[in-house]
Design a protein around this motif. Structure first.
Motif, mmCIF file in Angstrom:
data_model
loop_
_atom_site.group_PDB
_atom_site.id
_atom_site.type_symbol
_atom_site.label_atom_id
_atom_site.label_comp_id
_atom_site.label_asym_id
_atom_site.label_seq_id
_atom_site.Cartn_x
_atom_site.Cartn_y
_atom_site.Cartn_z
ATOM 1 N N VAL A 184 0.842 -1.351 -0.098
ATOM 2 C CA VAL A 184 -0.074 -0.052 -0.135
ATOM 3 C C VAL A 184 0.930 1.213 -0.108
ATOM 4 C CG1 VAL A 184 -1.800 1.195 1.256
ATOM 5 C CG2 VAL A 184 -2.113 -1.121 1.300
ATOM 6 N N LEU A 185 2.032 1.345 0.757
ATOM 7 C CA LEU A 185 3.032 2.320 0.865
ATOM 8 C C LEU A 185 3.363 2.415 -0.546
ATOM 9 C CD1 LEU A 185 4.072 4.593 2.654
ATOM 10 C CD2 LEU A 185 6.096 2.893 3.099
ATOM 11 N N ALA A 186 3.878 1.578 -1.278
ATOM 12 C CA ALA A 186 4.532 1.549 -2.530
ATOM 13 C C ALA A 186 3.544 2.209 -3.500
ATOM 14 C CB ALA A 186 4.813 0.306 -3.081
ATOM 15 N N MET A 187 2.199 1.865 -3.342
ATOM 16 C CA MET A 187 1.035 2.376 -4.330
ATOM 17 C C MET A 187 0.902 3.869 -4.083
ATOM 18 S SD MET A 187 -2.832 1.375 -4.651
ATOM 19 C CE MET A 187 -3.142 1.969 -3.087
ATOM 20 N N VAL A 188 0.886 4.142 -2.629
ATOM 21 C CA VAL A 188 0.398 5.585 -2.604
ATOM 22 C C VAL A 188 1.743 6.403 -3.094
ATOM 23 C CG1 VAL A 188 0.299 7.176 -0.701
ATOM 24 C CG2 VAL A 188 -0.938 5.054 -0.672
ATOM 25 N N ALA A 189 3.106 5.859 -2.829
ATOM 26 C CA ALA A 189 3.987 6.769 -3.275
ATOM 27 C C ALA A 189 3.999 6.991 -4.698
ATOM 28 C CB ALA A 189 5.481 6.006 -2.848
ATOM 29 N N ILE A 190 3.538 6.156 -5.578
ATOM 30 C CA ILE A 190 3.360 6.046 -6.904
ATOM 31 C C ILE A 190 2.452 7.057 -7.263
ATOM 32 C CG2 ILE A 190 2.580 5.146 -8.875
ATOM 33 C CD1 ILE A 190 3.868 2.554 -8.188
ATOM 34 N N THR A 191 1.478 7.409 -6.467
ATOM 35 C CA THR A 191 0.543 8.693 -6.977
ATOM 36 C C THR A 191 1.149 10.032 -7.067
ATOM 37 O OG1 THR A 191 -0.263 8.970 -4.683
ATOM 38 C CG2 THR A 191 -1.419 7.379 -5.966
#
Length: 629
Positions: A184-191
């Protein structure tokens, strides 16, 4: 106890002795036009404003205010919104390098299966994952942000981008002793790194002649987020691929698409349709990846037959990784590999549908024609036969659209007549005269329609350059020339077509129908109308603004008319004077008119035909009238 005189003095002071500070010093106060003040003071009054709506209802001003194009935009939450700070790009790498690739794909498949479920509400899905992904003050912050209906948490683009980067940084398994990363942290960082701000070519931010960075971004975004309407998609596919080729045997340009498909691919088209339908239904119910055999337990087929059909749109992890890495350095809107392989067989034998919407478009959209044009086995490729099949499909798409237009003509109470290209060629047979595909006569107005299967090029969808978009718009201008020519013919010779003289008050509504869809928005539609005007087309006070629609929008109007609502002519006439006059017809109908179109009878019948065609293949012993569980 205060005397009556004292009370009066207090009341007097409350109205005259408490002016704003700026009044006390200068005795002058700047008043705002349109605001209401307490008499004799500069104190702004609290009041409710009421206005009359377009249909005559007296409503609060904030309710009656019509929507604007910006109201149709959903803005996704970024890491800065969620966590209060922008995360370094190294966070994506550090987290994904500690998450097995299978786990990333399974995570994405689960989220998008919930997001794409037919009964899903975006608001409910966002709130569900806000509570699942975050805790404490972060969860509270996200839930508060989501109270704004224009904010979204689940971002399909970010999820597919997460898989793209996982192909580069995630291994096939986790090293023993290493703590697993936070997906989830990786996905949020991508935004925070999606669609980085591009240099704006025009400092005044005025878009003309070319779309510019903003226009390209909007077009790419709109194409990517154009989710299929399942019932309409199935109805059209059944009609064009299965029914019409059988009904039109012997007609020029028509070939047996099912036979050509099987010869090229080596798998019956109906087998591919059946496994895709079963997989889509199971995925949206199951919420994520699962054992391969579990998905297809309903099929009484051999394992070999199932795998042969699934292999058309499903790849193993190494194959999928190789395809994704080819486009990793392309734009943030390049997801061709996901379109070709919307399903992946994981190392543990589980099957993951990455995105149910991509699965539907892959099997029931335009893409099956590419299975014929570019089969996996080169020895089976027949270029001539593939070209005939593509030309046939384009012709069938036009025929399907003409059936929708005939249904529109039959489902309105307004007197009208529908004339197709064969009628127009017969009436206006002069050398050099070009005719449109269809015209609809409403007595004092004509809708002049050109149907095209033209699609945006891959470069336009990916937002690579202005030149690509302009090239696609130029192709559409060529289609508009036929509309313009037909309007000219109708002006001077309507009686040749109808047998009655032309009305002096006749208006013409030019309508371009793109069967495969087009991203209509204030930028793209303005650019197209601008190019049409520059070419000297659709000129005259009797010609209304050009509109661009797709087949699903025509079917929406079909359902509206069957329910006693406004006709296509009325909708086009009202739209040109509406707030959303430069947006698509779908947005005008749903967001501004607040209509909830039902599916027309014709689509419902084709929807039922889908199951009647496929259920005997899925389960030969089952009554097709019972539907699919």
């Amino acid at each position: 106890m205060d005397s009556p005189e004292d009370n009066l003095e207090k009341i007097y002071r409350s109205f005259t002795g408490r002016e704003p500070g700026q009044v006390a010093s200068s005795f002058f106060s700047a008043l705002s036009y349109g605001d209401t003040y307490i008499q004799g003071t500069a104190v702004q009054a609290i009041k409710s404003e009421w206005v009359m709506s377009s249909v005559g209802l007296i409503l609060p001003k904030h309710v009656a205010t019509p929507p604007s194009p910006i109201d149709q935009v959903v803005v996704y939450l970024t890491a800065k919104d969620i966590l209060g700070t922008k995360l370094a790009s190294s966070v994506v790498i550090s987290q994904l390098s500690r998450i097995p690739l299978d786990a990333v794909i399974s995570f994405a498949a689960r989220v998008l299966s919930i997001f794409r479920a037919p009964s899903a509400s975006r608001r409910e899905v966002d709130e569900r994952f806000a509570k699942e992904w975050f805790i404490g003050p972060t969860q509270t912050r996200v839930l508060n942000l989501l109270r704004d209906p224009s904010r979204g948490l689940v971002v399909p683009q970010a999820i597919l981008a997460l898989i793209k980067y996982a192909m580069l940084y995630s291994g096939d398994s986790l090293v023993p002793g290493v703590e697993i990363g936070n997906v989830v942290l990786a996905m949020v960082a991508i935004t925070d790194y999606l669609n980085p701000e591009r240099e704006v070519e025009n400092s005044e931010n005025v878009i003309t002649k070319v779309p510019g960075a903003l226009g390209r971004e909007l077009i790419s975004n709109q194409v990517f987020n154009a989710d299929p309407v399942e019932m309409n998609l199935f109805a059209r596919f059944i009609r064009t691929w299965l029914q019409l080729p059988q009904e039109l045997v012997g007609m020029s340009e028509i070939v047996d698409l099912e036979k050509v498909y099987q010869d090229a691919v080596g798998v019956p088209l109906r087998d591919v349709m059946a496994v895709a339908l079963v997989l889509w239904a199971a995925t949206t119910a199951k919420e994520g990846a699962g054992p391969f055999e579990e998905y297809f337990a309903v099929l009484k087929w051999t394992p070999e037959r199932i795998r042969a059909a699934v292999s058309v749109f499903c790849a193993d992890v190494p194959t999928f990784r190789a395809e994704v890495l080819k486009e990793l350095k392309s734009t943030d809107w390049e997801f061709s590999a996901f379109g070709r392989y919307p399903a992946v067989t994981l190392y543990n034998g589980h099957l993951a549908v990455i995105d149910p919407a991509l699965l539907l478009k892959r099997v029931f959209g335009w893409l099956p024609i590419y299975d014929i044009k570019f089969p996996s086995t080169d020895g089976a490729r027949d270029r001539k036969r593939a070209a005939q099949a593509e030309q046939c499909l384009r012709r069938l798409a036009e025929i399907y659209t003409s059936e929708v237009l005939d249904s529109l003509g039959a489902s309105t109470t307004v007197a009208r007549r529908v004339f197709h290209d064969r009628d127009l060629r017969g009436a206006f047979s002069s050398v050099g005269v070009r005719v449109a595909d269809t015209v609809v006569d409403y007595g004092d107005a004509w809708i002049v329609i050109e149907v095209t299967t033209s699609q945006l090029r891959r470069e336009s969808v990916a937002g690579i350059s202005d030149a690509d978009v302009v090239g696609d718009l130029d192709k559409l201008v060529g289609e508009v020339e036929q509309i313009d020519s037909t309007i000219t013919s109708l002006r001077v010779g309507q009686e040749k077509l109808t047998g009655t003289p032309c009305s002096v008050s006749t208006r013409f509504f030019p309508l371009l129908v793109l069967t495969e869809g087009f991203p209509v928005n204030p930028i793209s539609l303005t650019l197209l109308r601008e190019k049409v005007e520059e070419c000297g087309l659709l000129i005259g006070d009797d010609v209304m603004p050009l509109e661009v629609v797709d087949v699903v929008e025509l079917e929406m109007v079909e359902g509206i008319q069957e329910g006693g609502g406004p006709s296509l002519l009325e909708l086009l006439d009202r739209k040109r004077k509406a707030n959303l006059w430069r947006s698509n017809l779908r947005g005008f109908i749903v967001d501004e008119l607040k209509l909830a179109p039902r599916q027309p009878r014709r689509v419902l019948e084709l929807w039922e035909a889908t199951f009647k065609e496929l259920l005997p293949i899925i389960d030969p012993d089952r009554d097709p009238d019972t539907g699919l569980d």
